[in-house]
Design an enzyme around this catalytic site. Sequence first.
Site, mmCIF file in Angstrom:
data_model
loop_
_atom_site.group_PDB
_atom_site.id
_atom_site.type_symbol
_atom_site.label_atom_id
_atom_site.label_comp_id
_atom_site.label_asym_id
_atom_site.label_seq_id
_atom_site.Cartn_x
_atom_site.Cartn_y
_atom_site.Cartn_z
ATOM 1 C CD GLU A 330 -2.543 -1.346 2.650
ATOM 2 O OE1 GLU A 330 -3.667 -1.873 2.654
ATOM 3 O OE2 GLU A 330 -1.986 -0.939 3.691
ATOM 4 C CB CYS A 405 -1.392 34.175 14.290
ATOM 5 S SG CYS A 405 -2.101 35.370 13.177
HETATM 6 C C1 PLP Z 1 -0.627 5.507 5.792
HETATM 7 C C2 PLP Z 1 -0.806 4.120 5.380
HETATM 8 C C3 PLP Z 1 -0.232 3.659 4.191
HETATM 9 C C4 PLP Z 1 0.634 4.523 3.314
HETATM 10 O O1 PLP Z 1 1.798 4.952 3.949
HETATM 11 P P1 PLP Z 1 2.951 5.695 3.106
HETATM 12 O O2 PLP Z 1 3.990 6.002 4.135
HETATM 13 O O3 PLP Z 1 2.339 6.931 2.539
HETATM 14 O O4 PLP Z 1 3.394 4.761 2.054
HETATM 15 C C5 PLP Z 1 -0.495 2.362 3.810
HETATM 16 N N1 PLP Z 1 -1.267 1.524 4.564
HETATM 17 C C6 PLP Z 1 -1.824 1.943 5.721
HETATM 18 C C7 PLP Z 1 -2.667 0.993 6.482
HETATM 19 C C8 PLP Z 1 -1.611 3.225 6.170
HETATM 20 O O5 PLP Z 1 -2.147 3.623 7.327
#
Ligand code: PLP
Length: 477
Positions: A330, A405
């Site tokens: 992901e 600010c």
């Molecule tokens: C935030 C997140 C990602 C992506 O993270 P990156 O550092 O942007 O690659 C993938 N999977 C889950 C479950 C996340 O919370």
Amino acid sequence: MAGTHEGGALHSPGYGSVAIVPGWLRAPGDVNDLLPQLWAATVGRHRDGALRVGGVDVRELAAAHGTPAYVLDEADFRGRATAFRDAFSGAFADLCGGADVYYAAKTFLCTGVVRWLAEDGLNLDVASGGELATGLRGAMPAARMVLHGNNKSRAELRAALAAGVGRIVLDNLAEVDVVADLARELGTTAPVMIRVTVGVEAHTHSYIATAHEDQKFGLSLASGRAEAAAAAVLARPELRLLGFHSHIGSQIFDTAGFEVAARRLLGLTARVRREQGAELPEIDLGGGFGIAYTSEHDPLAPADLAGHLAAIVERECRAEGIECPRVSVEPGRAIAGPSTFTLYEVGATKDVELDGGARRRYVSVDGGMSDNIRTALYDADYSATIASRRSAAEPVLSRVVGKHCESGDVVVRDEFLPSDLGAGDLLAVPGTGAYCRSMASNYNHVPRPPVVAVRDGVARVLVRRETVEDLLALDVG
Ligand SMILES: *Cc1c(COP(=O)(O)O)cnc(C)c1O
């Protein structure tokens, strides 16, 4: 470690580490140079001195769309997305059940981006009803979406099930029955994964493997809760257990942490098979792949990353004596981050004396912590360059600050900028495609900037600039 100032060494993002000697600074050779690893693929400085992106002059972008603006290089964004897709489908072609890439929507999301991802064969990771709705509006097939979240509402779960999302990642034991009951109500079966805290936390160059996990996400492996959740899921016929998920951190530059996570997830998969008789067809290793914000960062290419992860997963499956499951990842930042820079107009400047006789110039821009909270929130490093022209003036140590600010309203902590930089000049800050627009606020009732995508000489607004009327429209009292 990035983001720290130790022993008088000052970290200058664009140009590497510069030692401060009282009264004397070692400045870069040419402040007009761009470090290619910090910029989107089509960004360059034209002969006339101004930056161009996707064939468009930044001065034209500023005139047509105003500043501040997030300028997104479409070819760069899609190039990184398809590089991940190809790297993982290549590395896992004859291995495990194959691989899928889910773009993490929270990084930056709008329907335009969703359309690119859908067309280019990526999937989408959403973590709220709003992200889900945007994914659906952008015509991402629901079956290619995963819903995450440690506190999903019933409404969000119901919307996801009704749309037919490909998977819901369960984050706690109570959610097992909530999702199963909703699935029954809707007359459907819910494909689910279980988020496991594997006891690995990875950040930038280091990772820590601990026995207990002091954070809000997931079901812990060490306590046996992850295994208990698997049993609870398997006991509900309305649920179909795909496998286990972990996400170990962010800005990670090597695969050591993923290796530990994969070993633990696959060990758990093998145990559930042995003890509960369930064959789980997938694992998800999450995201967190790092990008270069400064010259110190050296990210892995997607092909290397995919190759390493494939080798790790295969080896661990062999050791556990299980079939190699389908793998998903992901990435968010690694796709969106480098695709975008923020274009600001410079306003006021001010010089201060530092201890030891050095000087720092404060360069105020027309945005700030409302469009980039990461410097204030995470002590993040960014760099900056003069964008509207070339300068032959001597470089001075500068701090780019916003208009809010709040004295912590810093965009770029340390950068060498030309001494003749002044009101009306354009300044560009690269690497702002991830967690900047998506975390933008209306602090000081400053409307949020637009996102303008540029490609082949054409600029197209993906997200329009917010107006004061937009802000007042919410104020019904
Ligand atoms: C935030 C997140 C990602 C992506 O993270 P990156 O550092 O942007 O690659 C993938 N999977 C889950 C479950 C996340 O919370």
